[in-house]
Design a protein around this motif. Structure first.
Motif: not given
Lengths: 317, 374
Positions: B361-362, A124-126, B227-230
């Motif tokens: 993650f993410g 999910n890195i993208l 999502c954190d967007a961090h």
């Protein structure tokens, strides 16, 4: 309820605008250069797929009026971060990292790996890098669903809007080209590009006075192209048919439809196809083309066919 | 409109089938083992929570994640009394690592593998005739994210029945990269312990059947997602508290209504500290109310499957009033002082509402609220 497309972004070799998608790919088009489009800052250690995805997302967000480069850094997102969701489709995005790291570990042990690869080992890195770069804190979904994945992503984006989980969704389809994915897919070449659209509720778009380029209607995912075309064309005969990749017999329900292969000669589009098709539909309607457009992804040898109906945007007053 | 849970299925190193998994967790059974499918000379660490199904030690085969998934979906479908032919019933699969272990075996060892097996739709079509299948690769909150979308399909009247599953098998790349950054390899997963040294990965799979009207296992009140967007790998306090509050708001519950929390609790220094602080911030004066537990000391971190696996444990706890403990904790961190952590041995008390945390993650966060069936 339909969803409105209010922004389009492309990062595809040789295709400067969505209209180019309606023409066969130009031979010898040069590769997308993310640093030239975004600047070098923030691209270090990001894999090719992520860099391509950021280019397309950047263009789509700006087109939809959600990202304004004239504003100060930190304030460029023009709407609250938690009102924007991200849905990304890619099947091959991080395969190169995974194989390279597994190779390093097998040859030299885990001590020889680079911690910089850790984020890229997660599929999910993208989606998360798009969220981080633009500060998008709504739902963040990575769809890796095979040949249908791009249209599936469009469907989940519409579901996010209908479910009231966000007001805007950036939908992104990306596939990078490299030796590993060519071998895995048996493709001579993979797209090495990305497409993005911004979706929102049509009423919402009209309310803030932006252009609705096209509207996304019903979706289906069924066994086989014919069943999918049948289900979607009941009561609404498609004027144009965007074909899946690979071979397939024209479904009877699409007997009179204009046939266009958006992937043609661009290399394997895989998870990017559905989003490219949405971008191409925007161009089709911009040129005065008649709708609805039926986009199909996944042919009869895939696990399923997904389809989406697209309509010309209704302009507000 | 809250969907009900009509069927459950689970497997992990700790057991096969939801009943056995829950029983073993309550008994405190479940610990890492010497690795079987990987060459220990490649790593500093040598323990994993693998499902022991390889043909022989050291030999690995492609397609194990897919096999786990088909197994648990079969269990859940049977438990719900549905026929095995699923046709248009949506099947939503959350996974961190898809079939990437098979890709590694293909690349490194020449194992037979095709790109159309990277996602799970091909196998789900073969086994269950399912055509409306979706593979979401949302790291360690993947199956709870899938649960959110499954619930939405029912809420939006787009389906009456949805199957939501999670699955993962350990990959060389993810395990090796974790191994690379751990200063000394953890011997156990010690969530919320002062001396925790990181997580240990595990194989796992879990599935639930959501139905509009019927289901004896419980009611899914909400799933909050954001999502954190961090940061690509580090958790964020704001993002996690927002996800918890959103779940409470969607479910129409207050912190004091919650009797049990299944923590994400990975045993990494960062996750546990941030998660404990987020819990304290959101629950405030009511933080001493609910029992707090987690499964990873006994299952390992089963990545994308962990959320629905935890959800099933929560449902069994609500149904039986029995709460499995976090094991291997000797010295809890200050951040959980005053909270009702279930440590070492199972606790029994009547429960009606549970919260389940999953973070990935993410910065992808998902928090579910479930209620006991009445």
């Amino acid at each position: 309820m339909k969803s409105a497309i209010t922004g389009v972004g492309l990062a595809v070799p040789g295709d400067a605008s969505p209209a180019d998608l309606l023409e066969p790919a130009s031979a010898g088009a040069s590769a997308v250069d993310p640093a030239a489009r975004l600047g070098r800052k923030g691209l270090r250690y990001k894999d090719r797929a992520t860099q391509l995805g950021l280019c397309a997302a950047d263009e789509a967000l700006r087109a939809a009026g959600l990202w304004d480069l004239d504003l100060d850094p930190g304030e460029r997102l023009t709407v609250p971060g938690d009102s924007v969701a991200v849905v990304v489709s890619s099947n091959l995005g991080n395969i190169d990292t995974v194989c390279r790291v597994a190779q390093t570990i097998g040859d030299e042990g885990s001590r020889a790996t680079s911690p910089m690869d850790t984020p890229n080992a997660s599929s999910n890195i993208l989606a998360s890098e798009v969220a981080i770069r633009f500060g998008l804190r709504g739902p963040n979904l990575m769809v890796c669903n095979g040949a249908t994945s791009g249209l599936d992503a469009v469907h989940w984006a519409s579901t996010v809007l209908r479910g009231g989980r966000a007001e805007y969704v950036v939908v992104l389809g990306v596939e990078p080209d490299n030796e590993v994915v060519r071998q895995l897919t048996d493709a001579g070449r993979v797209l090495d590009g990305a497409a993005a659209v911004v979706l929102e509720n049509p009423e919402h778009a009209r309310g803030r006075g932006v252009t609705v380029h096209a509207e996304v209607g019903r979706y289906a995912r069924t066994s086989g192209m014919a069943a999918c075309a049948d289900r979607l064309s009941s009561g609404d005969t498609p004027h144009v048919w965007f074909t899946p990749e690979g071979t397939g017999i024209r479904p009877e329900a699409l007997a009179g439809a204009v046939r266009l292969d958006i992937s043609g000669r661009r290399g394997l589009c895989s998870g990017a196809l559905g989003v490219l098709q949405c971008a191409a539909a925007v161009a089709w309607f911009a040129q005065g083309g008649e709708g609805p457009v039926m986009a199909l992804a996944g042919n009869d040898s895939d696990d399923a066919t997904a389809g989406v109906l697209l309509y010309a945007g209704v302009t507000g007053d | 409109m809250s969907p009900r849970i009509a069927g459950i299925g689970a497997m992990a190193s700790v057991g096969h089938g939801a009943a056995e998994v829950f029983e073993n967790l309550c008994a405190g059974r479940g610990a890492p083992n010497v690795m079987r499918g990987f060459d220990p000379s490649w790593f500093s660490a040598d323990h994993l929570f693998e499902i022991d199904d390889r043909p022989e030690p050291g030999a690995d085969v492609p397609g194990r994640a897919t096999a786990f998934l088909l197994d648990v979906v079969g269990q859940a479908v049977a438990d719900a009394g549905l026929p095995e032919q699923l046709d248009d019933i949506p099947v939503l699969v959350g996974t961190g690592l898809r079939e990437l272990r098979s890709v590694e075996l293909w690349w490194r060892e020449g194992a037979k593998f095709q790109a159309d097996r990277l996602h799970f739709g091909t196998a789900l079509r073969e086994r269950f005739g399912a055509a409306n299948t979706h593979t979401f690769a949302n790291a360690c909150s993947a199956s709870l994210y899938a649960l959110a979308f499954g619930a939405d399909l029912i809420r939006l009247d787009e389906a009456d029945t949805v199957i939501v599953a999670g699955v993962d098998s350990v990959t060389t790349s993810m395990y090796g990269l974790a191994d690379r950054v751990q200063p000394s390899p953890p011997d156990r997963v010690r969530p919320f312990d002062r001396n925790r040294r990181g997580t240990i990965l595990g194989d796992g799979a879990a599935a639930v059947v959501l139905r509009r009207d019927t289901g004896r296992h419980g009611v899914l009140r909400s799933v909050g997602i954001n999502c954190d967007a961090h940061h690509p790998t580090a958790p964020d306090l704001d993002g996690i508290t927002t996800a918890m509050r959103r779940a409470h708001e969607l479910a129409g519950v207050r912190p004091r209504d919650i009797d049990l929390v299944l923590l994400h609790g990975t045993g990494t220094p960062l996750n546990d500290a941030v998660e404990a602080r987020a819990f304290g911030e959101v629950f405030g004066a009511d933080a001493g109310g609910p029992l707090l537990t987690g499964i990873k000391s006994m299952t390992g971190h089963t990545s994308g499957s962990a959320g629905v696996l935890s959800l099933i444990v929560a449902l069994r706890a609500l149904a039986t009033g029995k709460v499995p403990p976090i094991t291997a904790v000797d010295d809890p961190i200050d951040e959980v002082a005053g909270y009702r952590m279930v440590l070492g041995t199972a606790v029994a008390e009547p429960l009606s509402v549970a919260q389940v945390n999953g973070f990935g993650f993410g910065g992808v966060n998902a928090v579910a609220i479930v209620e006991a069936a009445r």
